[in-house]
Design an enzyme around this catalytic site. Structure first.
Site, mmCIF file in Angstrom:
data_model
loop_
_atom_site.group_PDB
_atom_site.id
_atom_site.type_symbol
_atom_site.label_atom_id
_atom_site.label_comp_id
_atom_site.label_asym_id
_atom_site.label_seq_id
_atom_site.Cartn_x
_atom_site.Cartn_y
_atom_site.Cartn_z
ATOM 1 N N THR A 295 0.850 -1.188 0.000
ATOM 2 C CA THR A 295 0.000 0.000 0.000
ATOM 3 C C THR A 295 0.883 1.234 0.000
ATOM 4 O OG1 THR A 295 -1.788 -1.110 1.198
ATOM 5 C CG2 THR A 295 -1.789 1.293 1.221
ATOM 6 N N PHE A 297 1.373 4.989 0.821
ATOM 7 C CA PHE A 297 0.843 6.025 1.705
ATOM 8 C C PHE A 297 1.454 7.373 1.336
ATOM 9 C CE2 PHE A 297 -0.153 2.293 4.151
ATOM 10 C CZ PHE A 297 -1.291 2.626 4.866
#
Length: 763
Positions: A295, A297
Site C-alpha cells: 500500500t 501512503f
C-alpha cells in the site's frame, strides 16, 4: 496499576466517551491492563488497599496525550515540540504501522474515524501531518483520498510503500486448532482466503482490522469481569461492576462480538502492532495469500518541501488537471511531458467533484464577463458536459526542474484547471522540516525506553463538533427557516420575529418567542443569528438589549458584509464576538456539497464557539472561504445585484410553462424563481449598500436601449431590403417586357425586308 484502578480508569473514560457523540472509536487500554486483570483473577488476590485507587485528577484530559514522551526515569522529560500525525482507523491499524515505519516511534499518532477528519485536523492545525493510503497493489486506488486532496489545500511532503503483512491474533494461550472464526475487514479476509480455507476457519467481516482486535480484547475483559465477583476483590459495589460491564459492552464501544464468536474460538486478522497494542498473541504472521501486497501512503502537510529537493534526491511530483472536451486533448497534455523526456509513473482519471465543477463554472462566467469569450478555447470550456473528469498524474521529477517547469507552463495553457498536489522525495525519504523534526525527536529520546505507545485518543475539535450550542434567530423569514433546518441537526434553536412564526418554528423543531419576551429569548444563548434584511439591521440592533449580548457570538447572514460589519462593531459591546457570513445558497439548493460559505471573523475571542458554529456547514461539505468583508463585497456585490435585478425583470408571465424547453430557458426560470422568493427589502439592501448599483442599473438600461435600437435597425433594414427587392423586380420585369417587344419588332422587320427582295418566278 491495580485491577480496581484499571476498571475505574476504563469506567471514567467510557462514561466520558458515551456522553460525547463524537467518540465512536474504542477505548485504548492501558499497557498491561489485560495481563494484570488475568493475574488478579488467576491468583484470587484480596482487596487492594486504598492507595491503589486511581485519582481522577491524574487522568489525561480529553484531547491530551494518553502517554507522554517519558522514560523509566520519571524525572527525565523532553522539551521537544511533539509531532502529531493523524491516520484513519484505530490504534494498531496498518496506517499507524506505516506511520511508525516512516516517522519513527517518537511521533504522536492520532487515530481518526474517517479520512476527511484527517484532512480537517491538519487544515485546522490540530495535527501537523496526516498519513493516508492512496493506492494498493491488489485493491487499486483509494478514490476518496483523491477527491479529498482537491477539497483541502494540503500538499504532499513524503510517500511510503508499506508491505502489508496480516497476522492471526488470539487471546494468549489459545490453541490454533480451537479457532473456528476469524474477524477482520472484508478486504483482509479476502486476502487470506486460502489460509482460512485450509484450516476450516469461517471468515466474518467487521468494519476494521485493528477494530476487530480491540473488539476481541474488550470481550475478554468483559468475560473476566463477569466470571469474578469484582466487588469481593476490588471493594466496589455490584452496581459499579454492572456499570463497568455495560460501558465496555455497550454504548462506549459499539457493537458486540458477532454471533457465535467468543474469545475461545475466534481470532482477529490485523497487524502485529494491533496485537502488541491490545496484548493479543500472534499465532502466525504473513498469512496473506499474495506476498506482493503493498500500500502506498502519502504524508500530507500544510507546507511543501519542494525547496529542499535537489538533483541528487529522487523526487516525484503529483498534479491534477482538467481538459476541454476536444479531440486529442489528453494526447496533447501528455505530450507536454513526453516531448521533454519527463518520465510519468501513473495517470488516472476521476469524475470531477462538485466543488471543482462549480469553480470551473465560476471561472467561465468571469472569463465571459472579462471579454475573452471570442476565443474558440473559451467557447469549448464553457460547454460543461454533465460528466466531467479530472486527471491525476505522477511524474518522476521535481517541480523545480527546468523541463518540468516548461511542461507545466505548456499544460496550463491547454487545461481548464491545473494544481500541483506536491513535489516530494521518493522511496520513503524525508527532507526539510519533516526530517529535521523527526531527527530532533529521535535524538532527544535516544536511549529512553517508552512505557506506552504515543497516541492521542481525541482532538479538541471533537468536543467542538459534538458541542451543542444554544442558537437564537432574530428574524425568522424564509432564509432563517432554511438555516435552522440545517443547524437543528446538532444544536438547540429558538427564534423571535415581529410576526407570529410559531407554526413555522414548530415544524422545524425550533422554540418560538414573541417580541415582548426578548429577555427570555436571549437568556442562556451562545449564538445570536441576525437574519433580517440589511435595511432593517440597524433598527433591529437598536431594539435589542445590547447589554445582554455580552459574551455571546453574533452572526449576520447578509448578502453583503462590509456594511453589516461596520454597524455591528460600532453598536455591539466590546466583549461580543462578531462573525460576518454570506451563505451563498438558499432554500432552492438541494445539497450543500461544494457550495461556497464565505465568512470573516470580524471580532472573535471564543474561537472554540465560532469553530463549533462553522463546523456544521463544514461537515455538510460547504466550500468554506474565509475572506475580508471588503474583498467579499468587491467580488460578489455587483454579481448579486445584477442577478437579482435580472430575476425580477424576468416576471413569470414572461416565462410561461412549456412542455418542451431548452436548458437556457430552464436556467432563466430558475433565476426568476430564486430571486422572486427573496423579499424586496433584501433586494433594496443590495441596491442601497452597493456604491455601483446605480451605475449598474444605468448600464442595464443602456444595454436594453441598445438592444432595442439594434432590433429596430434590423427590422428597418429588412423592410427596406424587401422594398428594394420588390422595386428592383418591377424594373427588371419592365425591362424584360421592353426587351422582348424590341426583339419581336426586330424579327418582324427582318421578315418584311426579306419578303420584299425575294425574286419573282418566270414562267
Amino acid at each position: 496499576m491495580s485491577f480496581f484502578s484499571i476498571l475505574t480508569t476504563l469506567l471514567i473514560i467510557a462514561v466520558a466517551s458515551a456522553s460525547s457523540s463524537s467518540s465512536s472509536g474504542p477505548i485504548l487500554l492501558p499497557r498491561g491492563a489485560l495481563s494484570e486483570i488475568r493475574a488478579i483473577i488467576d491468583t484470587q488476590h484480596s482487596s487492594p488497599s486504598t492507595q491503589n485507587v486511581v485519582d481522577i485528577n491524574t487522568l489525561s484530559p480529553r484531547g491530551g496525550a494518553i502517554s507522554a514522551t517519558t522514560s523509566q526515569d520519571t524525572g527525565s522529560k523532553t522539551n521537544m515540540k511533539p509531532i502529531r500525525v493523524c491516520f484513519q482507523g484505530e490504534a494498531g491499524a496498518y496506517s499507524e504501522k506505516s506511520l511508525r515505519e516512516l516517522l519513527g516511534k517518537n511521533v504522536i499518532a492520532v487515530p481518526r474515524p474517517n479520512f476527511e477528519s484527517c484532512y480537517r485536523a491538519v487544515a485546522s492545525k490540530e495535527c501537523d501531518y496526516a498519513i493516508v493510503p492512496i493506492e494498493n497493489s491488489l485493491g487499486g486506488s483509494i478514490h476518496e483520498n483523491y477527491d479529498l486532496m482537491l477539497r483541502y489545500d494540503l500538499t504532499i511532503v513524503a510517500e511510503h510503500d508499506f508491505r502489508v503483512r496480516h497476522c492471526l491474533l488470539t487471546k494468549p494461550g489459545l490453541d490454533v486448532k480451537e479457532i473456528k472464526f476469524a474477524i477482520s475487514h472484508p478486504q483482509a479476509l479476502a486476502q487470506c482466503d486460502n489460509y482460512l480455507r485450509a484450516r476450516n476457519i469461517t471468515p466474518i467481516p467487521t468494519y476494521d482490522t485493528a477494530g476487530s482486535a480491540s473488539k476481541l480484547v474488550l470481550c475478554l475483559i468483559c468475560i473476566y469481569s463477569r466470571d469474578v465477583q469484582i466487588s469481593r476483590h476490588c471493594n466496589v459495589t455490584q452496581l459499579f461492576t454492572e456499570m463497568i460491564c455495560k460501558s465496555i459492552l455497550g454504548e462506549a464501544f459499539g457493537n458486540q462480538m458477532p454471533e457465535g464468536c467468543t474469545p475461545e474460538n475466534t481470532a482477529a486478522i490485523a497487524s502485529n502492532l494491533a496485537g502488541q497494542t491490545f496484548e493479543l498473541e500472534c499465532k502466525e504472521e504473513g498469512i496473506e495469500d499474495d506476498d506482493s501486497n503493498f500500500t502506498r501512503f502519502l504524508l500530507l502537510g500544510r507546507r511543501g518541501v519542494v525547496q529542499h529537493l535537489n538533483k541528487k534526491i529522487p523526487s516525484k511530483t503529483s498534479l491534477v488537471f482538467t481538459l476541454p472536451n476536444s479531440a486529442g486533448a489528453l494526447y496533447k497534455a501528455l505530450a507536454c511531458f513526453s516531448l521533454r523526456d519527463v518520465d510519468m509513473s501513473k495517470i488516472e482519471s476521476r469524475p470531477m467533484s462538485a466543488a471543482l465543477l462549480n469553480y470551473l463554472r465560476f471561472r467561465y462566467t468571469v472569463t465571459q464577463m472579462g471579454g475573452s469569450s471570442s476565443s474558440a478555447s473559451s467557447n469549448n470550456r464553457g460547454k460543461l458536459p454533465r460528466f466531467r473528469y479530472c486527471f491525476y498524474l505522477d511524474i518522476l521529477s521535481s517541480e523545480l526542474d527546468e523541463g518540468v517547469q516548461n511542461a507545466l507552463h505548456n499544460l496550463r495553457e491547454q487545461s481548464d484547471y491545473c494544481r500541483i498536489l506536491g513535489s516530494y522525495p521518493a522511496n520513503s525519504r524525508l527532507v526539510g522540516p519533516v526530517a529535521d523534526a523527526v531527527e530532533a525527536l529521535d535524538a532527544a529520546n535516544a536511549g529512553k525506553k517508552h512505557t506506552t505507545d504515543l497516541r492521542l485518543k481525541s482532538l479538541p475539535s471533537d468536543d467542538e463538533e459534538a458541542r451543542q450550542l444554544k442558537i437564537g434567530f432574530v428574524g425568522y423569514g424564509a432564509f432563517g427557516q432554511f438555516l435552522s433546518k440545517k443547524l437543528s441537526e446538532q444544536h438547540n434553536l429558538r427564534c423571535i420575529d415581529k410576526l407570529d412564526k410559531s407554526k413555522e418554528a414548530e415544524e422545524n423543531n425550533v422554540e418560538y418567542f414573541p417580541t415582548f419576551d426578548m429577555s427570555s429569548f436571549l437568556q442562556g444563548l451562545d449564538v445570536v443569528v441576525i437574519s433580517v434584511p440589511m435595511i432593517e439591521l440597524e433598527e433591529t440592533l437598536e431594539s435589542l438589549p445590547l447589554d445582554k449580548l455580552r459574551n455571546k457570538l453574533v452572526v449576520e447572514v447578509c448578502p453583503l458584509n462590509a456594511y453589516p460589519r461596520t454597524i455591528l462593531t460600532r453598536m455591539l459591546p466590546a466583549d461580543t464576538d462578531i462573525l460576518c457570513t454570506n451563505p451563498m445558497f438558499g432554500p432552492e439548493v438541494q445539497g450543500l456539497d461544494g457550495v461556497p460559505f464565505v465568512y470573516e471573523k470580524a471580532r472573535i475571542r471564543d474561537t472554540s464557539r465560532a469553530s463549533c458554529f462553522l463546523s456544521t456547514f463544514e461537515q455538510a461539505r460547504c466550500q468554506m472561504v474565509e475572506m475580508a468583508s471588503e474583498d467579499h463585497d468587491s467580488y460578489v456585490a455587483d454579481a448579486e445585484f445584477v442577478t437579482h435585478l435580472t430575476g425580477r425583470l424576468l416576471d413569470r408571465n414572461l416565462l410561461p410553462a412549456s412542455p418542451v424547453s431548452s436548458r437556457e430557458y430552464a436556467a432563466l426560470c430558475d433565476v426568476a424563481d430564486m430571486t422572486t422568493n427573496d423579499t424586496f427589502d433584501m433586494f433594496f439592501g443590495l441596491f442601497k449598500y452597493n456604491n455601483r448599483a446605480k451605475e449598474l442599473l444605468n448600464t442595464m438600461r443602456d444595454n436594453l436601449a441598445s438592444v432595442e435600437r439594434k432590433l429596430a435597425a434590423k427590422e428597418a433594414y429588412l423592410a427596406a431590403s424587401a422594398e428594394m427587392k420588390n422595386t428592383d423586380r418591377q424594373k427588371l420585369l419592365a425591362e424584360c417586357r421592353l426587351l422582348l417587344r424590341e426583339m419581336s419588332q426586330s424579327t418582324e422587320s427582318k421578315e418584311s425586308v426579306s419578303s420584299s427582295i425575294e425574286p419573282k418566278d418566270d414562267k
